[in-house]
Design a protein around this motif. Structure first.
Motif, PDB file in Angstrom:
ATOM      1  N   SER A  77      10.494  34.869   0.365  1.00  0.00           N
ATOM      2  CA  SER A  77       9.943  35.051  -0.985  1.00  0.00           C
ATOM      3  C   SER A  77      10.806  36.081  -1.660  1.00  0.00           C
ATOM      4  O   SER A  77      11.045  37.193  -1.100  1.00  0.00           O
ATOM      5  CB  SER A  77       8.419  35.223  -0.981  1.00  0.00           C
ATOM      6  OG  SER A  77       7.834  35.449  -2.233  1.00  0.00           O
ATOM      7  N   TYR A  78      11.080  35.593  -3.016  1.00  0.00           N
ATOM      8  CA  TYR A  78      11.699  36.517  -3.695  1.00  0.00           C
ATOM      9  C   TYR A  78      11.230  36.697  -5.217  1.00  0.00           C
ATOM     10  O   TYR A  78      10.812  35.807  -5.787  1.00  0.00           O
ATOM     11  CB  TYR A  78      13.367  36.160  -3.771  1.00  0.00           C
ATOM     12  CG  TYR A  78      14.076  36.110  -2.521  1.00  0.00           C
ATOM     13  CD1 TYR A  78      14.578  37.390  -2.117  1.00  0.00           C
ATOM     14  CD2 TYR A  78      14.298  35.037  -1.799  1.00  0.00           C
ATOM     15  CE1 TYR A  78      15.502  37.366  -0.972  1.00  0.00           C
ATOM     16  CE2 TYR A  78      14.764  35.199  -0.358  1.00  0.00           C
ATOM     17  CZ  TYR A  78      15.457  36.108  -0.341  1.00  0.00           C
ATOM     18  OH  TYR A  78      16.091  36.241   1.075  1.00  0.00           O
ATOM     19  N   THR A  79      11.521  37.923  -5.682  1.00  0.00           N
ATOM     20  CA  THR A  79      11.049  38.087  -7.023  1.00  0.00           C
ATOM     21  C   THR A  79      12.168  37.947  -7.959  1.00  0.00           C
ATOM     22  O   THR A  79      13.299  37.884  -7.455  1.00  0.00           O
ATOM     23  CB  THR A  79      10.638  39.493  -7.286  1.00  0.00           C
ATOM     24  OG1 THR A  79      11.459  40.479  -7.206  1.00  0.00           O
ATOM     25  CG2 THR A  79       9.435  39.926  -6.405  1.00  0.00           C
ATOM     26  N   ASP A  80      12.013  37.692  -9.224  1.00  0.00           N
ATOM     27  CA  ASP A  80      13.180  37.555 -10.348  1.00  0.00           C
ATOM     28  C   ASP A  80      14.064  38.903 -10.172  1.00  0.00           C
ATOM     29  O   ASP A  80      15.139  38.692 -10.438  1.00  0.00           O
ATOM     30  CB  ASP A  80      12.498  37.200 -11.735  1.00  0.00           C
ATOM     31  CG  ASP A  80      11.685  38.227 -12.449  1.00  0.00           C
ATOM     32  OD1 ASP A  80      11.961  38.694 -13.476  1.00  0.00           O
ATOM     33  OD2 ASP A  80      10.611  38.736 -11.575  1.00  0.00           O
ATOM     34  N   LYS A  81      13.369  40.057  -9.987  1.00  0.00           N
ATOM     35  CA  LYS A  81      14.110  41.226 -10.138  1.00  0.00           C
ATOM     36  C   LYS A  81      15.216  41.403  -8.803  1.00  0.00           C
ATOM     37  O   LYS A  81      16.135  41.457  -8.897  1.00  0.00           O
ATOM     38  CB  LYS A  81      13.330  42.463  -9.876  1.00  0.00           C
ATOM     39  CG  LYS A  81      13.848  43.857  -9.882  1.00  0.00           C
ATOM     40  CD  LYS A  81      13.168  45.013  -9.895  1.00  0.00           C
ATOM     41  CE  LYS A  81      13.553  46.178  -9.739  1.00  0.00           C
ATOM     42  NZ  LYS A  81      15.123  46.456  -9.757  1.00  0.00           N
ATOM     43  N   GLU A  82      14.473  40.766  -7.514  1.00  0.00           N
ATOM     44  CA  GLU A  82      15.451  40.641  -6.387  1.00  0.00           C
ATOM     45  C   GLU A  82      16.629  39.771  -6.466  1.00  0.00           C
ATOM     46  O   GLU A  82      17.552  40.002  -6.197  1.00  0.00           O
ATOM     47  CB  GLU A  82      14.479  40.389  -5.144  1.00  0.00           C
ATOM     48  CG  GLU A  82      13.692  41.306  -4.701  1.00  0.00           C
ATOM     49  CD  GLU A  82      12.982  41.036  -3.731  1.00  0.00           C
ATOM     50  OE1 GLU A  82      12.394  41.930  -2.986  1.00  0.00           O
ATOM     51  OE2 GLU A  82      12.235  39.492  -3.705  1.00  0.00           O
ATOM     52  N   ALA A  91      19.786  38.338 -15.401  1.00  0.00           N
ATOM     53  CA  ALA A  91      19.036  39.476 -15.558  1.00  0.00           C
ATOM     54  C   ALA A  91      17.521  39.063 -15.334  1.00  0.00           C
ATOM     55  O   ALA A  91      17.239  37.949 -14.911  1.00  0.00           O
ATOM     56  CB  ALA A  91      18.951  39.999 -16.768  1.00  0.00           C
ATOM     57  N   GLU A  92      16.545  40.072 -14.934  1.00  0.00           N
ATOM     58  CA  GLU A  92      15.287  39.865 -14.662  1.00  0.00           C
ATOM     59  C   GLU A  92      14.649  38.897 -16.088  1.00  0.00           C
ATOM     60  O   GLU A  92      15.238  38.924 -16.965  1.00  0.00           O
ATOM     61  CB  GLU A  92      14.288  41.051 -14.587  1.00  0.00           C
ATOM     62  CG  GLU A  92      14.538  41.923 -13.515  1.00  0.00           C
ATOM     63  CD  GLU A  92      13.715  43.234 -13.573  1.00  0.00           C
ATOM     64  OE1 GLU A  92      12.652  42.930 -13.742  1.00  0.00           O
ATOM     65  OE2 GLU A  92      14.516  44.218 -13.501  1.00  0.00           O
TER      66      GLU A  92
END
Length: 126
Positions: A77-82, A91-92
């Motif tokens: 699982s990854y966030t948009d920031k990662e 960019a985020e």
């Protein structure tokens, strides 16, 4: 013919502006136009927000696919920031915080996206 025109000019000569009835008719017409236009504009805005959310979901999925294709995925699982920090997004996401979950089953990958709207405080920080 000129005789009638002169009489009409004399009768109408002192009249300037709109009568009350004419003014009310204009106000009613403007009210009807506003009653039609305002809900239509609200629908357009709602559709645009839905389309923006769908575009952000597609963006996260494509970034995750790039990461899987480059064999750079270390977790599920990854966030948009990662994804942005790793260079798979420019960019985020603006206005949203998103997480993409990657599942693998016998070499077949599936992607699930969770998007939440950022609060105003979170949007100012990021």
């Amino acid at each position: 013919m000129n005789k009638y025109k002169l009489k009409l000019r004399k009768l109408m000569g002192n009249e300037k502006g709109l009568t009350l009835v004419e003014l009310l008719a204009v106000i009613v017409i403007l009210g009807i136009i506003a009653a039609i236009a305002i809900p239509a504009i609200g629908g357009i805005i709602s559709n645009a927000q839905d389309d923006a959310k769908q575009a952000n979901e597609d963006l996260l999925i494509n970034a995750a696919r790039l990461m899987v294709a480059s064999q750079d995925n270390e977790k599920a699982s990854y966030t948009d920031k990662e994804l942005a920090d790793k260079g798979y997004l420019e960019a985020e996401l603006k206005g949203y915080k998103g997480t993409v979950t990657i599942n693998e089953d016998n070499g077949k990958y599936t992607y699930k996206v969770d998007l939440e709207e950022k609060s105003d405080d979170e949007d100012e920080e990021g």
